[in-house]
Design a protein around this motif. Structure first.
Motif, PDB file in Angstrom:
ATOM      1  N   THR A 240      47.938  62.784  17.105  1.00 36.49           N
ATOM      2  CA  THR A 240      47.086  63.093  18.164  1.00 36.49           C
ATOM      3  C   THR A 240      47.395  64.236  19.001  1.00 36.49           C
ATOM      4  O   THR A 240      48.515  64.805  18.895  1.00 36.49           O
ATOM      5  N   MET A 241      46.490  64.867  19.611  1.00 32.01           N
ATOM      6  CA  MET A 241      46.531  66.115  20.453  1.00 32.01           C
ATOM      7  C   MET A 241      45.524  66.197  21.490  1.00 32.01           C
ATOM      8  O   MET A 241      44.566  65.700  21.302  1.00 32.01           O
ATOM      9  N   ASP A 242      45.962  66.512  22.421  1.00 27.77           N
ATOM     10  CA  ASP A 242      44.957  66.948  23.596  1.00 27.77           C
ATOM     11  C   ASP A 242      44.516  68.383  23.521  1.00 27.77           C
ATOM     12  O   ASP A 242      45.226  69.293  23.642  1.00 27.77           O
TER      13      ASP A 242
ATOM     14  N   ILE B 137      42.628  71.006  25.962  1.00 29.24           N
ATOM     15  CA  ILE B 137      42.359  71.048  27.360  1.00 29.24           C
ATOM     16  C   ILE B 137      41.933  72.462  27.732  1.00 29.24           C
ATOM     17  O   ILE B 137      42.497  73.353  27.140  1.00 29.24           O
TER      18      ILE B 137
ATOM     19  N   SER C  54      39.142  67.897  29.302  1.00 25.92           N
ATOM     20  CA  SER C  54      40.420  67.538  28.298  1.00 25.92           C
ATOM     21  C   SER C  54      39.725  66.486  27.419  1.00 25.92           C
ATOM     22  O   SER C  54      38.780  65.512  27.662  1.00 25.92           O
TER      23      SER C  54
ATOM     24  N   LYS D 111      41.365  64.010  24.005  1.00 24.55           N
ATOM     25  CA  LYS D 111      42.521  63.560  23.202  1.00 24.55           C
ATOM     26  C   LYS D 111      41.789  63.507  21.799  1.00 24.55           C
ATOM     27  O   LYS D 111      40.707  62.775  21.506  1.00 24.55           O
ATOM     28  N   CYS D 112      42.162  64.093  20.851  1.00 29.51           N
ATOM     29  CA  CYS D 112      41.635  64.068  19.759  1.00 29.51           C
ATOM     30  C   CYS D 112      42.754  63.694  18.380  1.00 29.51           C
ATOM     31  O   CYS D 112      43.790  64.076  18.943  1.00 29.51           O
TER      32      CYS D 112
ATOM     33  N   GLN E 167      44.330  54.748  20.020  1.00 31.06           N
ATOM     34  CA  GLN E 167      45.206  55.727  20.711  1.00 31.06           C
ATOM     35  C   GLN E 167      44.313  56.268  21.872  1.00 31.06           C
ATOM     36  O   GLN E 167      44.775  57.185  22.431  1.00 31.06           O
TER      37      GLN E 167
ATOM     38  N   CYS F  42      41.698  58.361  21.042  1.00 28.18           N
ATOM     39  CA  CYS F  42      40.941  59.571  20.710  1.00 28.18           C
ATOM     40  C   CYS F  42      39.367  59.500  20.749  1.00 28.18           C
ATOM     41  O   CYS F  42      38.785  58.529  19.988  1.00 28.18           O
TER      42      CYS F  42
END
Length: 154
Positions: A67-69, A71, A76, A78-79, A111, A113
């Motif tokens: 996962t990554m944010d 921003i 923002s 979450k992907c 999660q 996303c």
């Protein structure tokens, strides 16, 4: 064919290591320090892999993701990022890839996303068939095309 799926972020599994090495060889990528690569993946703690094995413990395939944010100053998101994906060559076309992709998307949704991202230069048709579309507004550092699929967080 009987198989089991396991979610892990432990990269000490010998069968998984061999599968990763096979995958990179197929891509023509030379890795000089395999132990260092696996140690880096394990230490990050953020890389997860679904590994599918047959009844003898041989790897059928795997999909690695994180996962990554993303921003900006105002938004923002979450992907999920699908990092690596491989199915044994003699079992491609048997649905294992589709099932592994679905497992990873379900986990990413759990999660929170909003989307899944990936790059590919080998299988764009596979991803398009599964709801991914080329995203021209996002650039990858490796210059490969970026594909995006919206996800509905669970």
């Amino acid at each position: 064919m009987m198989y089991t799926d396991m979610l892990t972020n432990d990269y000490t599994d010998a069968a998984l290591r061999i599968a990763f090495q096979t995958y990179f060889v197929e891509l023509g990528v030379q890795i000089n320090n395999w132990d260092g690569l696996f140690q880096e993946m394990a230490e990050s703690g953020a890389n997860y892999t679904y590994i599918r094995k047959d009844e003898k413990g041989n790897v059928i395939g795997f999909i690695q993701f994180t996962t990554m944010d993303m921003i900006s100053w105002f938004f923002s998101a979450k992907c999920g990022f699908i990092r690596e994906f491989w199915v044994r060559e003699d079992l491609r076309g048997d649905g294992h890839g589709s099932q592994l992709l679905a497992l990873s998307e379900e986990w990413l949704q759990s999660q929170g996303c909003a989307c899944a991202l990936l790059t590919t230069d080998t299988a764009p048709g596979f991803y398009e068939k599964h709801g991914y579309a080329k995203e021209v507004g996002i650039q990858a550092r490796n210059q490969d095309d970026v594909y995006l699929k919206p996800l509905r967080p669970l």
